[in-house]
Design a protein around this motif. Sequence first.
Motif, PDB file in Angstrom:
ATOM      1  N   LEU A  46       0.828  -1.210   0.000  1.00 52.68           N
ATOM      2  CA  LEU A  46       0.000   0.000   0.000  1.00 52.68           C
ATOM      3  C   LEU A  46       0.869   1.270   0.000  1.00 52.68           C
ATOM      4  O   LEU A  46       0.371   2.366   0.204  1.00 52.68           O
ATOM      5  CB  LEU A  46      -0.919   0.017   1.225  1.00 52.68           C
ATOM      6  N   THR A  47       2.175   1.109  -0.204  1.00 55.20           N
ATOM      7  CA  THR A  47       3.070   2.270  -0.173  1.00 55.20           C
ATOM      8  C   THR A  47       3.889   2.346  -1.460  1.00 55.20           C
ATOM      9  O   THR A  47       3.825   1.451  -2.305  1.00 55.20           O
ATOM     10  CB  THR A  47       4.069   2.166   0.990  1.00 55.20           C
ATOM     11  N   ASP A  48       4.688   3.420  -1.581  1.00 57.05           N
ATOM     12  CA  ASP A  48       5.587   3.525  -2.717  1.00 57.05           C
ATOM     13  C   ASP A  48       7.022   3.230  -2.286  1.00 57.05           C
ATOM     14  O   ASP A  48       7.971   3.840  -2.777  1.00 57.05           O
ATOM     15  CB  ASP A  48       5.474   4.903  -3.380  1.00 57.05           C
ATOM     16  N   LYS A  63      -3.298   2.332  -4.971  1.00 58.64           N
ATOM     17  CA  LYS A  63      -2.764   2.779  -6.254  1.00 58.64           C
ATOM     18  C   LYS A  63      -2.004   1.667  -7.001  1.00 58.64           C
ATOM     19  O   LYS A  63      -2.221   1.448  -8.187  1.00 58.64           O
ATOM     20  CB  LYS A  63      -1.831   3.973  -6.023  1.00 58.64           C
ATOM     21  N   ASN A  64      -1.127   0.934  -6.269  1.00 57.09           N
ATOM     22  CA  ASN A  64      -0.354  -0.130  -6.915  1.00 57.09           C
ATOM     23  C   ASN A  64      -1.270  -1.187  -7.526  1.00 57.09           C
ATOM     24  O   ASN A  64      -0.987  -1.736  -8.588  1.00 57.09           O
ATOM     25  CB  ASN A  64       0.569  -0.803  -5.903  1.00 57.09           C
ATOM     26  N   PHE A  65      -2.368  -1.457  -6.810  1.00 58.52           N
ATOM     27  CA  PHE A  65      -3.267  -2.511  -7.278  1.00 58.52           C
ATOM     28  C   PHE A  65      -4.051  -2.075  -8.515  1.00 58.52           C
ATOM     29  O   PHE A  65      -4.502  -2.912  -9.292  1.00 58.52           O
ATOM     30  CB  PHE A  65      -4.239  -2.920  -6.159  1.00 58.52           C
ATOM     31  N   ILE A  66      -4.216  -0.753  -8.663  1.00 62.23           N
ATOM     32  CA  ILE A  66      -4.911  -0.255  -9.852  1.00 62.23           C
ATOM     33  C   ILE A  66      -3.950  -0.171 -11.025  1.00 62.23           C
ATOM     34  O   ILE A  66      -4.259  -0.580 -12.144  1.00 62.23           O
ATOM     35  CB  ILE A  66      -5.549   1.121  -9.542  1.00 62.23           C
ATOM     36  N   THR A  67      -2.710   0.313 -10.727  1.00 64.93           N
ATOM     37  CA  THR A  67      -1.706   0.456 -11.787  1.00 64.93           C
ATOM     38  C   THR A  67      -1.491  -0.852 -12.545  1.00 64.93           C
ATOM     39  O   THR A  67      -1.391  -0.864 -13.767  1.00 64.93           O
ATOM     40  CB  THR A  67      -0.355   0.896 -11.184  1.00 64.93           C
ATOM     41  N   MET A  68      -1.426  -1.975 -11.812  1.00 65.76           N
ATOM     42  CA  MET A  68      -0.997  -3.215 -12.467  1.00 65.76           C
ATOM     43  C   MET A  68      -1.945  -3.661 -13.584  1.00 65.76           C
ATOM     44  O   MET A  68      -1.517  -4.296 -14.531  1.00 65.76           O
ATOM     45  CB  MET A  68      -0.776  -4.322 -11.436  1.00 65.76           C
ATOM     46  N   PHE A  74       2.884  -6.544 -16.895  1.00 64.07           N
ATOM     47  CA  PHE A  74       2.274  -7.392 -15.875  1.00 64.07           C
ATOM     48  C   PHE A  74       1.212  -8.300 -16.496  1.00 64.07           C
ATOM     49  O   PHE A  74       1.170  -9.505 -16.212  1.00 64.07           O
ATOM     50  CB  PHE A  74       1.644  -6.538 -14.769  1.00 64.07           C
ATOM     51  N   LEU A  75       0.377  -7.731 -17.372  1.00 64.70           N
ATOM     52  CA  LEU A  75      -0.684  -8.547 -17.982  1.00 64.70           C
ATOM     53  C   LEU A  75      -0.089  -9.667 -18.837  1.00 64.70           C
ATOM     54  O   LEU A  75      -0.581 -10.793 -18.826  1.00 64.70           O
ATOM     55  CB  LEU A  75      -1.619  -7.656 -18.808  1.00 64.70           C
ATOM     56  N   GLY A  76       1.000  -9.349 -19.553  1.00 64.78           N
ATOM     57  CA  GLY A  76       1.677 -10.390 -20.339  1.00 64.78           C
ATOM     58  C   GLY A  76       2.228 -11.487 -19.440  1.00 64.78           C
ATOM     59  O   GLY A  76       2.108 -12.684 -19.742  1.00 64.78           O
ATOM     60  N   ALA A  77       2.819 -11.073 -18.317  1.00 62.11           N
ATOM     61  CA  ALA A  77       3.373 -12.049 -17.374  1.00 62.11           C
ATOM     62  C   ALA A  77       2.269 -12.920 -16.789  1.00 62.11           C
ATOM     63  O   ALA A  77       2.428 -14.129 -16.610  1.00 62.11           O
ATOM     64  CB  ALA A  77       4.127 -11.326 -16.257  1.00 62.11           C
ATOM     65  N   LEU A  78       1.121 -12.293 -16.511  1.00 54.46           N
ATOM     66  CA  LEU A  78      -0.025 -13.022 -15.962  1.00 54.46           C
ATOM     67  C   LEU A  78      -0.516 -14.071 -16.965  1.00 54.46           C
ATOM     68  O   LEU A  78      -0.783 -15.219 -16.622  1.00 54.46           O
ATOM     69  CB  LEU A  78      -1.144 -12.030 -15.640  1.00 54.46           C
ATOM     70  N   TYR A 276       5.268  -1.727  -5.386  1.00 53.96           N
ATOM     71  CA  TYR A 276       4.603  -2.332  -6.532  1.00 53.96           C
ATOM     72  C   TYR A 276       4.860  -3.837  -6.585  1.00 53.96           C
ATOM     73  O   TYR A 276       3.946  -4.636  -6.816  1.00 53.96           O
ATOM     74  CB  TYR A 276       5.094  -1.641  -7.810  1.00 53.96           C
ATOM     75  N   ALA A 277       6.107  -4.238  -6.323  1.00 53.01           N
ATOM     76  CA  ALA A 277       6.448  -5.668  -6.337  1.00 53.01           C
ATOM     77  C   ALA A 277       5.616  -6.422  -5.309  1.00 53.01           C
ATOM     78  O   ALA A 277       5.077  -7.502  -5.587  1.00 53.01           O
ATOM     79  CB  ALA A 277       7.935  -5.856  -6.067  1.00 53.01           C
ATOM     80  N   ASN A 278       5.488  -5.853  -4.115  1.00 53.54           N
ATOM     81  CA  ASN A 278       4.713  -6.530  -3.074  1.00 53.54           C
ATOM     82  C   ASN A 278       3.233  -6.596  -3.415  1.00 53.54           C
ATOM     83  O   ASN A 278       2.557  -7.564  -3.088  1.00 53.54           O
ATOM     84  CB  ASN A 278       4.906  -5.823  -1.732  1.00 53.54           C
ATOM     85  N   ALA A 279       2.724  -5.549  -4.094  1.00 54.33           N
ATOM     86  CA  ALA A 279       1.320  -5.584  -4.499  1.00 54.33           C
ATOM     87  C   ALA A 279       1.086  -6.754  -5.456  1.00 54.33           C
ATOM     88  O   ALA A 279       0.094  -7.482  -5.337  1.00 54.33           O
ATOM     89  CB  ALA A 279       0.935  -4.265  -5.157  1.00 54.33           C
ATOM     90  N   MET A 280       2.032  -6.962  -6.392  1.00 55.55           N
ATOM     91  CA  MET A 280       1.886  -8.106  -7.306  1.00 55.55           C
ATOM     92  C   MET A 280       1.972  -9.418  -6.535  1.00 55.55           C
ATOM     93  O   MET A 280       1.277 -10.389  -6.843  1.00 55.55           O
ATOM     94  CB  MET A 280       2.953  -8.038  -8.393  1.00 55.55           C
TER      95      MET A 280
END
Lengths: 302, 294
Positions: A46-48, A63-68, A74-78, A276-280
Motif C-alpha cells: 500500500l506504499t511507494d 494505487k499499486n493494485f490499480i496500476t498493475m 504485468f498482464l503479459g506475465a499473468l 509495486y512488487a509486493n502488491a503483485m
Amino acid sequence: MNKKQGLSRALQRREDVAGYLFMAPSLIFFIGFVIIPMFICVGMSLTDATLHNAAPTRFVGLKNFITMWTDKTFLGALKNTFLIVVVSVPVTCLFSLWVASATYKMHNVPLSLFRVIFYLPVVTGSVAVTVVWKWIFDNYSGILNTVLKTSGIIQKNINWLGTPGLTIWCIILILLTTSVGQPIVLYISALGNVDQSLVEAAEVDGANNLQVFWRIKWPQIMPTTLYIIVITTINSFQCFALIQLLTQGGSDTNTVMYYIYYTAFKMTEQAGHFGYANAMGVILAIFIGILSAIQFKLGSEK
Amino acid sequence: MKIKTGSSLGYRIFSWVMLILLALFFLFPLYWIVTGAFKPATDIYARKPVMWPSEWVMKNWQSLFVKRTAPLFHIFGIDGPTGPAAFRWLINTVFMAVMAMLLTCATAAMSGYSLAKKRFRGRALVFSLIIAAMALPKQVVLIPLLKEMSILKLMNNIWAVILPTVGWPFGVFLIKQFAESIPGEILEAARIDGASEMKTFTTVVFPMIKPGIGALAIFTFINSWNDYFLQLIMLSSNENYTISLGIATLQAETSVDMGLLMAGAALASIPIIIVFLIFQQYFTKGITMGAVKG
C-alpha cells in the motif's frame, strides 16, 4: 466434585505451560520469518517503498493494485503464468498417474529405480538443471539442433530459447521434468493402498481393467490427486529460476514471479520499486489461495 | 466364470518400452552434465553430436577452479587460505544445509509432538494457522524477508538463508503426523513415574518419532541446498555464495564456456544426489507422510 475440577484445572494449566514451551522455538521462527513478513508484504503493497529509501515512503492506498491492470508487462506475465499452470498441472497429474500405475506392482528394485530416476531432476537442483538444458537447447552448440540437423529433420538451426511463442513451451517441458518426481512417489503409495478386496470383487463381477480403474481405484486416490493438483499449481505459479536463468523474461516468457523480482531488483528507471512488487505478490497469493480453495471444494463434494 | 485379470501382453510390452525411454530422457541431463564436464572443447563445439568424450580431460575443472578465488573459510574474523571459490561455495552450502536441517529438526520435533499430544488451549488455532501458511506461496514473502534481514543486519550473511528455512512450518506438520501414533498410555505412565516433561520427551517421545525426524532431516537438507531464489536475494558477495548461486553467476558471465559450466553443475549436483541416493527410503517416507491430510 470441587476437588476434581481443581485438579483438572491444574492439569489444564500444566498442559498449557508444557504445550507452549514445546511450541515456543518453532513459533518464534514461524512468527518471525513467515507471519511478520506476510504482514510487511501487505503493508508495503500500500506504499511507494523503494529499495534504496532515497525518498520518504508514502502511503498510496490501492494505487499499486490499480496500476498493475494497465501495466502491459504485468498482464503479459499473468497470461504466461496462467498458460504454464493450465498446461503443466493436468500434464503432470496424468503423466505421474500413468508412470505410477505402470510401476507400482513391480518388485522393490525396479520400483525404487524408476522412482529415483523420475525424482532426480528435483534433487539435481534448478541451477544445474537449467544450465544443462540451456546448453541442450543452445542455438549453435546444443545437442538438440545438431541431432535434428544430422538426421535431416531440420535444415536450419532453431533458436529454441529466443523465439517468442516457442520458448515458453521449452520452459514448460523443463518444468515438467522437475515437477513429476513428488507426484509419482505419492501416486505409487496411494495405488498401493487401494482396497484390494474391492478390486477383486469388481473383477469377479466382470469389470474390465478400465472400469476397475475408474470405478474403484480413481475415487480412492482422489485425495492424493487433489493434493498433487494443489502443490503443482502452487509450484507452477512460482516458476522463477528457469526464467531467470534461461531468458530473463525475454522471448515472451515473463512470469509474474519473475516480474516481481525484476521490479524489486532490476527495473532500471525506478530501481527497486518494492511497493509495486509486493502488491503483485499479494495478487499472486490471492490467485493461489482462490484456486486452492476451489480445488478443495470440488474435491470434498465428490 | 473366471475373467482374465491383469493387462494384455501387448500393453505390458508397450508400457515397459515407454518407461525405459522416459527414464533415459530423465537421466539424459545428468549424463550430459557429467560427460560434458570432462569433454575437450573440440567435442563440445563439434558439428555432430559427441555422445561420449573422445578423451577425458581435466581442463574444464582447472578453468572452474582458477576462474574465481576466495578465502576457504572465515571464522571469528579470520580468513582461511585462499583457494578456488567453488570450494568456499561448497563449504558455505554444506554449512547452510546442515544448520537448517539441525534447527528444523530440533524445533519441529518439539512442536510436532506438542501439537499431536498436548491438549493446550489455542491448539486448534495454532494448527490452522500453520496449515494456512503452508498453502501460501513461500516466494511471495521474499522481499519482506529481505527488508527484515536488513533490519536484523543479516544481509549477505548465510544465516539470512538459514532462518527463513527453519521458519517454514512443513516440518511441524510432518512430525505431528508421526507423533499422532504415540500411545497416550505410554506418556501417562512416564508422567506417573515422575518423569519431567523434558525427560519424557527425550527418553520416550524422541525414539518413537525418529523415523519422522530422519525423513524431515533429509527433506530439509535437499530443499535448503536447492533453494536458489532465497539464496539469490540474500547473498551478494563472492565469498558468501552458495554453490548454486556461484554457478548461476558464472553462467551469467561466461555463458559460452559450456565445459566450465558443466563442471560447475556437476559440483553443485553430484554431492546432493549422493546424499539423496543414500537416504532415499527415508525421503520417500517423508513425502508420503507429509501429504496425508490431517
